[in-house]
Design a protein around this motif. Sequence first.
Motif, PDB file in Angstrom:
ATOM      1  N   VAL A 251       0.838  -1.206   0.000  1.00  0.00           N
ATOM      2  CA  VAL A 251       0.000   0.000   0.000  1.00  0.00           C
ATOM      3  C   VAL A 251       0.870   1.251   0.000  1.00  0.00           C
ATOM      4  O   VAL A 251       0.637   2.197  -0.770  1.00  0.00           O
ATOM      5  CB  VAL A 251      -0.950  -0.008   1.217  1.00  0.00           C
ATOM      6  CG1 VAL A 251      -1.616   1.356   1.387  1.00  0.00           C
ATOM      7  CG2 VAL A 251      -2.004  -1.100   1.053  1.00  0.00           C
ATOM      8  N   ASP A 252       1.888   1.272   0.856  1.00  0.00           N
ATOM      9  CA  ASP A 252       2.768   2.437   0.942  1.00  0.00           C
ATOM     10  C   ASP A 252       3.472   2.694  -0.386  1.00  0.00           C
ATOM     11  O   ASP A 252       3.580   3.841  -0.840  1.00  0.00           O
ATOM     12  CB  ASP A 252       3.785   2.220   2.064  1.00  0.00           C
ATOM     13  CG  ASP A 252       4.610   3.466   2.336  1.00  0.00           C
ATOM     14  OD1 ASP A 252       4.017   4.521   2.628  1.00  0.00           O
ATOM     15  OD2 ASP A 252       5.850   3.388   2.243  1.00  0.00           O
ATOM     16  N   ALA A 253       3.923   1.627  -1.037  1.00  0.00           N
ATOM     17  CA  ALA A 253       4.654   1.790  -2.295  1.00  0.00           C
ATOM     18  C   ALA A 253       3.748   2.204  -3.447  1.00  0.00           C
ATOM     19  O   ALA A 253       4.195   2.886  -4.379  1.00  0.00           O
ATOM     20  CB  ALA A 253       5.378   0.493  -2.639  1.00  0.00           C
ATOM     21  N   LEU A 254       2.477   1.794  -3.397  1.00  0.00           N
ATOM     22  CA  LEU A 254       1.567   2.085  -4.509  1.00  0.00           C
ATOM     23  C   LEU A 254       0.874   3.435  -4.396  1.00  0.00           C
ATOM     24  O   LEU A 254       0.266   3.893  -5.369  1.00  0.00           O
ATOM     25  CB  LEU A 254       0.506   0.988  -4.618  1.00  0.00           C
ATOM     26  CG  LEU A 254       0.970  -0.367  -5.165  1.00  0.00           C
ATOM     27  CD1 LEU A 254      -0.197  -1.339  -5.210  1.00  0.00           C
ATOM     28  CD2 LEU A 254       1.592  -0.222  -6.561  1.00  0.00           C
ATOM     29  N   ARG A 255       0.950   4.065  -3.244  1.00  0.00           N
ATOM     30  CA  ARG A 255       0.250   5.353  -3.090  1.00  0.00           C
ATOM     31  C   ARG A 255       0.702   6.372  -4.129  1.00  0.00           C
ATOM     32  O   ARG A 255      -0.087   7.205  -4.583  1.00  0.00           O
ATOM     33  CB  ARG A 255       0.473   5.916  -1.687  1.00  0.00           C
ATOM     34  CG  ARG A 255      -0.240   5.153  -0.584  1.00  0.00           C
ATOM     35  CD  ARG A 255      -0.210   5.927   0.718  1.00  0.00           C
ATOM     36  NE  ARG A 255      -0.586   5.099   1.851  1.00  0.00           N
ATOM     37  CZ  ARG A 255      -1.835   4.802   2.195  1.00  0.00           C
ATOM     38  NH1 ARG A 255      -2.837   5.282   1.457  1.00  0.00           N
ATOM     39  NH2 ARG A 255      -2.091   4.048   3.240  1.00  0.00           N
ATOM     40  N   ALA A 256       1.959   6.304  -4.534  1.00  0.00           N
ATOM     41  CA  ALA A 256       2.496   7.282  -5.483  1.00  0.00           C
ATOM     42  C   ALA A 256       1.910   7.127  -6.879  1.00  0.00           C
ATOM     43  O   ALA A 256       1.907   8.086  -7.657  1.00  0.00           O
ATOM     44  CB  ALA A 256       4.021   7.173  -5.537  1.00  0.00           C
ATOM     45  N   VAL A 257       1.432   5.923  -7.227  1.00  0.00           N
ATOM     46  CA  VAL A 257       0.918   5.700  -8.583  1.00  0.00           C
ATOM     47  C   VAL A 257      -0.597   5.520  -8.615  1.00  0.00           C
ATOM     48  O   VAL A 257      -1.208   5.587  -9.689  1.00  0.00           O
ATOM     49  CB  VAL A 257       1.592   4.476  -9.246  1.00  0.00           C
ATOM     50  CG1 VAL A 257       3.096   4.689  -9.330  1.00  0.00           C
ATOM     51  CG2 VAL A 257       1.271   3.194  -8.507  1.00  0.00           C
ATOM     52  N   ALA A 258      -1.209   5.285  -7.464  1.00  0.00           N
ATOM     53  CA  ALA A 258      -2.665   5.092  -7.429  1.00  0.00           C
ATOM     54  C   ALA A 258      -3.365   6.334  -7.983  1.00  0.00           C
ATOM     55  O   ALA A 258      -3.033   7.465  -7.640  1.00  0.00           O
ATOM     56  CB  ALA A 258      -3.124   4.827  -6.004  1.00  0.00           C
ATOM     57  N   GLY A 259      -4.316   6.088  -8.861  1.00  0.00           N
ATOM     58  CA  GLY A 259      -5.038   7.184  -9.495  1.00  0.00           C
ATOM     59  C   GLY A 259      -4.477   7.569 -10.840  1.00  0.00           C
ATOM     60  O   GLY A 259      -5.195   8.127 -11.682  1.00  0.00           O
ATOM     61  N   SER A 260      -3.194   7.286 -11.063  1.00  0.00           N
ATOM     62  CA  SER A 260      -2.593   7.620 -12.356  1.00  0.00           C
ATOM     63  C   SER A 260      -2.510   6.405 -13.277  1.00  0.00           C
ATOM     64  O   SER A 260      -2.429   6.558 -14.495  1.00  0.00           O
ATOM     65  CB  SER A 260      -1.196   8.217 -12.159  1.00  0.00           C
ATOM     66  OG  SER A 260      -0.338   7.294 -11.511  1.00  0.00           O
ATOM     67  N   VAL A 261      -2.506   5.197 -12.720  1.00  0.00           N
ATOM     68  CA  VAL A 261      -2.537   3.972 -13.521  1.00  0.00           C
ATOM     69  C   VAL A 261      -3.578   3.032 -12.925  1.00  0.00           C
ATOM     70  O   VAL A 261      -3.826   3.054 -11.715  1.00  0.00           O
ATOM     71  CB  VAL A 261      -1.166   3.260 -13.566  1.00  0.00           C
ATOM     72  CG1 VAL A 261      -0.108   4.164 -14.170  1.00  0.00           C
ATOM     73  CG2 VAL A 261      -0.744   2.774 -12.188  1.00  0.00           C
ATOM     74  N   PRO A 262      -4.229   2.208 -13.756  1.00  0.00           N
ATOM     75  CA  PRO A 262      -5.209   1.255 -13.211  1.00  0.00           C
ATOM     76  C   PRO A 262      -4.517   0.185 -12.377  1.00  0.00           C
ATOM     77  O   PRO A 262      -3.429  -0.287 -12.714  1.00  0.00           O
ATOM     78  CB  PRO A 262      -5.860   0.659 -14.466  1.00  0.00           C
ATOM     79  CG  PRO A 262      -4.901   0.919 -15.579  1.00  0.00           C
ATOM     80  CD  PRO A 262      -4.163   2.170 -15.224  1.00  0.00           C
ATOM     81  N   ILE A 263      -5.172  -0.180 -11.269  1.00  0.00           N
ATOM     82  CA  ILE A 263      -4.678  -1.240 -10.386  1.00  0.00           C
ATOM     83  C   ILE A 263      -5.770  -2.296 -10.265  1.00  0.00           C
ATOM     84  O   ILE A 263      -6.889  -1.991  -9.853  1.00  0.00           O
ATOM     85  CB  ILE A 263      -4.309  -0.701  -9.000  1.00  0.00           C
ATOM     86  CG1 ILE A 263      -3.242   0.404  -9.114  1.00  0.00           C
ATOM     87  CG2 ILE A 263      -3.811  -1.826  -8.097  1.00  0.00           C
ATOM     88  CD1 ILE A 263      -2.879   1.059  -7.787  1.00  0.00           C
TER      89      ILE A 263
END
Length: 262
Positions: free
Chosen positions: A90-102
């Motif tokens: 979660v901590d590592a993905l916060r920077a990309v969440a919203g800009s790329v689909p997960i």
Amino acid sequence: MMPRILAIGGSDSSGGAGIEADIKTITMLGGHAMTAITAITAQDSQGIMAIAPTAPDLVARAIRLVAADIGLDAVKIGMIGTPDMLAAIVDALRAVAGSVPIVLDPVLASTSGTTLLDPAALGRLRDTLMPLITLVTPNRPEAAILTGLNVDTVPDIRAAGEALCRMGAGAALIKGGHFEGTHSIDHLVTPDRMIEFRMPRLATRHTHGTGCTLASAIAIGLARGLSPDDAIGQARTFLHAALLAAPGFGQGRGPLGHAAAR
């Protein structure tokens, strides 16, 4: 440009599911596969015999490094395992969440019954990871566990999907493999609609890695800018072809035929 897909999940020594299925799917569909491996497993087509978790800080570092250097067009998440691993992801993905689909395939247990998500992580998954998710793809038992609801009827499916959306997911694909009937019917649920995807059910025991394959194929479609409906439709077509092309390996639930499904 070739879609860049990061697959986060466990490694399957039999090559049927997990990271191995993700890499095969992404490659066969024309993407560049990158990985952050949460665990190494010793398993075959009959079950998982041993699991060795990876250090969470190593997984988080892998995510950040490939995102910064190679770049990401989509992320697919499978087996997480522990609360510490969940927090690191979660901590590592916060920077990309919203800009790329997960895309999250919520792997709670293996087909053979091995628990793959520590029950202590379940609440944190709902509270911290789900709000980052574009599409979550639970099967019937996973949808019931995640929501605490019975998932027996079509209205139940809609209620479970809407509950997942209230947790923060953009949409939920409730998969139909665990329901009865001549057709396998998946339901895409968003906060304001539900549509179904119907395909004849195949009589085969070679189904190891179907969830991983479907979620990775959807991630490729979303990375290419397809709508969720179109990404799911194309992914289901690929999965159906891979099931038909299964090589028949193993004494249990054997792997799919990814290479023959193009």
